[in-house]
Design a protein around this motif. Structure first.
Motif, PDB file in Angstrom:
ATOM      1  N   ASP A   1       0.813  -1.205   0.000  1.00 36.91           N
ATOM      2  CA  ASP A   1       0.000   0.000   0.000  1.00 36.91           C
ATOM      3  C   ASP A   1       0.851   1.262   0.000  1.00 36.91           C
ATOM      4  O   ASP A   1       0.329   2.367  -0.076  1.00 36.91           O
ATOM      5  CB  ASP A   1      -0.922   0.018   1.222  1.00 36.91           C
ATOM      6  CG  ASP A   1      -0.155  -0.017   2.533  1.00 36.91           C
ATOM      7  OD1 ASP A   1       0.946  -0.600   2.548  1.00 36.91           O
ATOM      8  OD2 ASP A   1      -0.657   0.533   3.527  1.00 36.91           O
ATOM      9  N   LYS A   2       2.188   1.099   0.063  1.00 36.28           N
ATOM     10  CA  LYS A   2       3.066   2.264   0.156  1.00 36.28           C
ATOM     11  C   LYS A   2       4.095   2.346  -0.967  1.00 36.28           C
ATOM     12  O   LYS A   2       4.310   3.405  -1.536  1.00 36.28           O
ATOM     13  CB  LYS A   2       3.799   2.258   1.505  1.00 36.28           C
ATOM     14  CG  LYS A   2       2.880   2.453   2.708  1.00 36.28           C
ATOM     15  CD  LYS A   2       3.691   2.490   3.991  1.00 36.28           C
ATOM     16  CE  LYS A   2       2.782   2.707   5.198  1.00 36.28           C
ATOM     17  NZ  LYS A   2       3.553   2.747   6.466  1.00 36.28           N
ATOM     18  N   PHE A   3       4.774   1.225  -1.276  1.00 34.93           N
ATOM     19  CA  PHE A   3       5.870   1.304  -2.236  1.00 34.93           C
ATOM     20  C   PHE A   3       6.201  -0.071  -2.805  1.00 34.93           C
ATOM     21  O   PHE A   3       5.735  -1.098  -2.315  1.00 34.93           O
ATOM     22  CB  PHE A   3       7.119   1.901  -1.581  1.00 34.93           C
ATOM     23  CG  PHE A   3       7.696   1.061  -0.466  1.00 34.93           C
ATOM     24  CD1 PHE A   3       8.663   0.099  -0.718  1.00 34.93           C
ATOM     25  CD2 PHE A   3       7.280   1.243   0.842  1.00 34.93           C
ATOM     26  CE1 PHE A   3       9.200  -0.666   0.299  1.00 34.93           C
ATOM     27  CE2 PHE A   3       7.807   0.482   1.876  1.00 34.93           C
ATOM     28  CZ  PHE A   3       8.771  -0.479   1.603  1.00 34.93           C
ATOM     29  N   THR A   4       7.017  -0.060  -3.860  1.00 29.03           N
ATOM     30  CA  THR A   4       7.584  -1.293  -4.392  1.00 29.03           C
ATOM     31  C   THR A   4       9.093  -1.249  -4.198  1.00 29.03           C
ATOM     32  O   THR A   4       9.698  -0.175  -4.153  1.00 29.03           O
ATOM     33  CB  THR A   4       7.283  -1.466  -5.892  1.00 29.03           C
ATOM     34  OG1 THR A   4       7.846  -0.377  -6.612  1.00 29.03           O
ATOM     35  CG2 THR A   4       5.790  -1.543  -6.140  1.00 29.03           C
TER      36      THR A   4
ATOM     37  N   PRO B   1       7.661   4.921  -4.837  1.00 32.05           N
ATOM     38  CA  PRO B   1       6.262   5.133  -4.450  1.00 32.05           C
ATOM     39  C   PRO B   1       5.350   4.548  -5.518  1.00 32.05           C
ATOM     40  O   PRO B   1       5.767   4.323  -6.658  1.00 32.05           O
ATOM     41  CB  PRO B   1       6.145   6.656  -4.376  1.00 32.05           C
ATOM     42  CG  PRO B   1       7.222   7.167  -5.283  1.00 32.05           C
ATOM     43  CD  PRO B   1       8.345   6.169  -5.207  1.00 32.05           C
ATOM     44  N   LEU B   2       4.108   4.287  -5.170  1.00 34.73           N
ATOM     45  CA  LEU B   2       3.188   3.665  -6.124  1.00 34.73           C
ATOM     46  C   LEU B   2       2.778   4.633  -7.226  1.00 34.73           C
ATOM     47  O   LEU B   2       2.457   4.210  -8.336  1.00 34.73           O
ATOM     48  CB  LEU B   2       1.956   3.141  -5.386  1.00 34.73           C
ATOM     49  CG  LEU B   2       2.242   2.055  -4.332  1.00 34.73           C
ATOM     50  CD1 LEU B   2       0.943   1.563  -3.713  1.00 34.73           C
ATOM     51  CD2 LEU B   2       3.011   0.889  -4.944  1.00 34.73           C
ATOM     52  N   SER B   3       2.800   5.926  -6.937  1.00 29.65           N
ATOM     53  CA  SER B   3       2.507   6.923  -7.969  1.00 29.65           C
ATOM     54  C   SER B   3       3.813   7.382  -8.614  1.00 29.65           C
ATOM     55  O   SER B   3       4.907   7.059  -8.134  1.00 29.65           O
ATOM     56  CB  SER B   3       1.775   8.115  -7.360  1.00 29.65           C
ATOM     57  OG  SER B   3       2.543   8.675  -6.309  1.00 29.65           O
ATOM     58  N   LYS B   4       3.718   8.144  -9.693  1.00 29.96           N
ATOM     59  CA  LYS B   4       4.911   8.609 -10.390  1.00 29.96           C
ATOM     60  C   LYS B   4       5.771   9.453  -9.452  1.00 29.96           C
ATOM     61  O   LYS B   4       5.282  10.401  -8.832  1.00 29.96           O
ATOM     62  CB  LYS B   4       4.527   9.437 -11.616  1.00 29.96           C
ATOM     63  CG  LYS B   4       5.747   9.886 -12.428  1.00 29.96           C
ATOM     64  CD  LYS B   4       5.347  10.664 -13.670  1.00 29.96           C
ATOM     65  CE  LYS B   4       6.593  11.112 -14.429  1.00 29.96           C
ATOM     66  NZ  LYS B   4       6.257  11.861 -15.663  1.00 29.96           N
TER      67      LYS B   4
ATOM     68  N   TYR C   1       9.517  10.562  -3.461  1.00 30.38           N
ATOM     69  CA  TYR C   1      10.763  10.265  -4.160  1.00 30.38           C
ATOM     70  C   TYR C   1      10.991   8.759  -4.283  1.00 30.38           C
ATOM     71  O   TYR C   1      10.624   7.987  -3.389  1.00 30.38           O
ATOM     72  CB  TYR C   1      11.957  10.874  -3.424  1.00 30.38           C
ATOM     73  CG  TYR C   1      12.027  12.378  -3.519  1.00 30.38           C
ATOM     74  CD1 TYR C   1      12.428  12.998  -4.695  1.00 30.38           C
ATOM     75  CD2 TYR C   1      11.688  13.181  -2.430  1.00 30.38           C
ATOM     76  CE1 TYR C   1      12.493  14.380  -4.787  1.00 30.38           C
ATOM     77  CE2 TYR C   1      11.748  14.561  -2.514  1.00 30.38           C
ATOM     78  CZ  TYR C   1      12.151  15.158  -3.700  1.00 30.38           C
ATOM     79  OH  TYR C   1      12.208  16.528  -3.793  1.00 30.38           O
ATOM     80  N   THR C   2      11.615   8.358  -5.387  1.00 28.81           N
ATOM     81  CA  THR C   2      12.195   7.024  -5.480  1.00 28.81           C
ATOM     82  C   THR C   2      13.559   7.077  -4.805  1.00 28.81           C
ATOM     83  O   THR C   2      14.366   7.971  -5.093  1.00 28.81           O
ATOM     84  CB  THR C   2      12.351   6.586  -6.949  1.00 28.81           C
ATOM     85  OG1 THR C   2      11.057   6.316  -7.485  1.00 28.81           O
ATOM     86  CG2 THR C   2      13.205   5.331  -7.064  1.00 28.81           C
TER      87      THR C   2
END
Length: 394
Positions: A21-24, A45-48, A93-94
């Motif tokens: 639900d937060k990140f990959t 993050p799951l979004s861009k 941020y990634t």
């Protein structure tokens, strides 16, 4: 899911969802030399993402700048990295982390449920002395370049602004690559990264300059010809510093020091620095230097050439950044005793200005890595790192 690569010798190791639900989290294996690899950990993050933050390690060479304190926790999480991972992802941020050559990925090699067992597993399972004994200053710089260029070949990260978050020594490798136009991040944040040359900082540390200055300051403020450790700390207004007692005793040459003996101690360390530089500027490149981690010895942890190169490097960060057009922020903890710190404002060293886009920010009440007495970064310090990244990401 597997990362898509273009024209670079890399290997997709894994791409697993953690805390879905937060990140990959993805991993990428990078070839540094023949049969020498390191693994990049990418938390997205799951979004861009608003940017990709490449976290460049300091002298310790580990992806977790707070590793020694993290493994003391009851519930150790190798992905925490002092809370930095979650803070970066939560800010959009990634986050990219990696170890220097010769260290395995911490999440795959640390075992045990206590500080002793985890630190023992680090020494026995995470370190390859045969690779580490070949590590030089220039190899670390070259490896840093390969990591940045590998990330440029990942389709999923192309078109996303690339930022640098460099800890301590890491800024030297970044600035060298920037000066030679090998990398071109949109912005740089340095935590505990000195403005001075690496050789200057080596002299500062080996010469115990911080501690000798404390002793000198203490004698100026206290009306006594002999002082002990606690008196020096109190008289020099240094009680806020953490973990300086042992080094202070070394600088003093014992539990007490007299005012008349201080010049002799200062001369002793000047000679010590001179002899160290003389030794390593002449030493064979086939020799190596041991390291340490907590109570353990790390055999063959650097090539002797690492020190030869570092002692020979006279160019400051300020000089290397003079033509860099993007914004740079140097962050210093006000309680940093490992490197010289500077006042808030433009990056200036001996009258030389790095660029008008280079700024210094001093964070009150924290040390070299913006850690407090717990030896972990405060939430306020992490927020200031994010604010600095946001500022340079323009």
């Amino acid at each position: 899911m597997c990362l898509t690569l273009l024209y670079f010798h890399t290997e997709c190791v894994s791409a697993e969802k953690l805390g879905s639900d937060k990140f990959t989290k993805s991993s990428l294996k990078i070839l540094l030399d023949e049969n020498v690899y390191t693994e990049i950990e990418i938390f997205s993050p799951l979004s861009k993402p608003r940017g990709i933050v490449v976290v460049v390690p300091g002298t310790g060479g580990l992806s977790d700048m707070y590793f020694g304190e993290e493994i003391a926790k009851k519930n150790y999480s190798p992905d925490s990295k002092g809370g930095l991972t979650e803070k970066l992802i939560g800010s959009g941020y990634t986050a990219v982390f990696y170890n220097q050559r010769g260290y395995s990925t911490l999440s795959k090699c640390i075992t045990g449920d206590s500080l002793y067992l985890r630190s023992a597993s680090f020494v026995s399972r995470c370190v390859d002395p045969e690779i580490r004994k070949t590590v030089t200053f220039s190899k670390i710089t070259a490896d840093t370049e390969k990591i940045f260029k590998a990330l440029n070949q990942v389709v999923e990260t192309q078109g996303v602004p690339q930022l640098v978050l460099a800890f301590s020594e890491g800024i030297y490798h970044v600035n060298s690559l920037i000066e030679n136009k090998e990398i071109d991040p949109v912005g740089v944040v340095a935590v505990g990264g000195p403005l001075e040359s690496i050789s200057y900082v080596m002299k500062f540390q080996l010469g115990f300059e911080f501690y000798l200055n404390l002793i000198e300051k203490a004698f100026l403020h206290c009306d006594s010809d002999v002082l002990n450790v606690n008196q020096i700390i109190n008289c020099s207004d240094s009680s806020a510093y953490t973990g300086i007692q042992n080094s202070l005793i070394t600088a003093m040459g014992g539990q007490t020091i007299s005012k008349k003996d201080l010049p002799a101690r200062q001369e002793f360390f000047k000679k010590f620095v001179h002899d160290a530089f003389d030794k390593y500027l002449k030493i064979s490149e086939t020799e190596y230097v041991n390291g340490s981690f907590l109570q353990f010895v790390l055999p063959k942890n650097w090539s002797a050439a690492y020190y030869t190169e570092a002692f020979s490097s006279k160019k400051s960060s300020v000089e290397r950044l003079r033509k860099f057009p993007h914004k740079v922020i140097y962050m210093f903890g006000s309680l940093d005793h490992l490197v010289p710190i500077h006042s808030d404002g433009i990056c200036v060293l001996d009258g030389l200005v790095a660029s008008r886009t280079c700024q210094i920010e001093v964070v009150a009440g924290v040390g070299h890595g913006l850690e407090d007495k717990s030896m972990l970064p405060t939430n306020e310090a992490l927020n200031k790192i994010i604010a600095a990244l946001n500022s340079v990401n323009k």
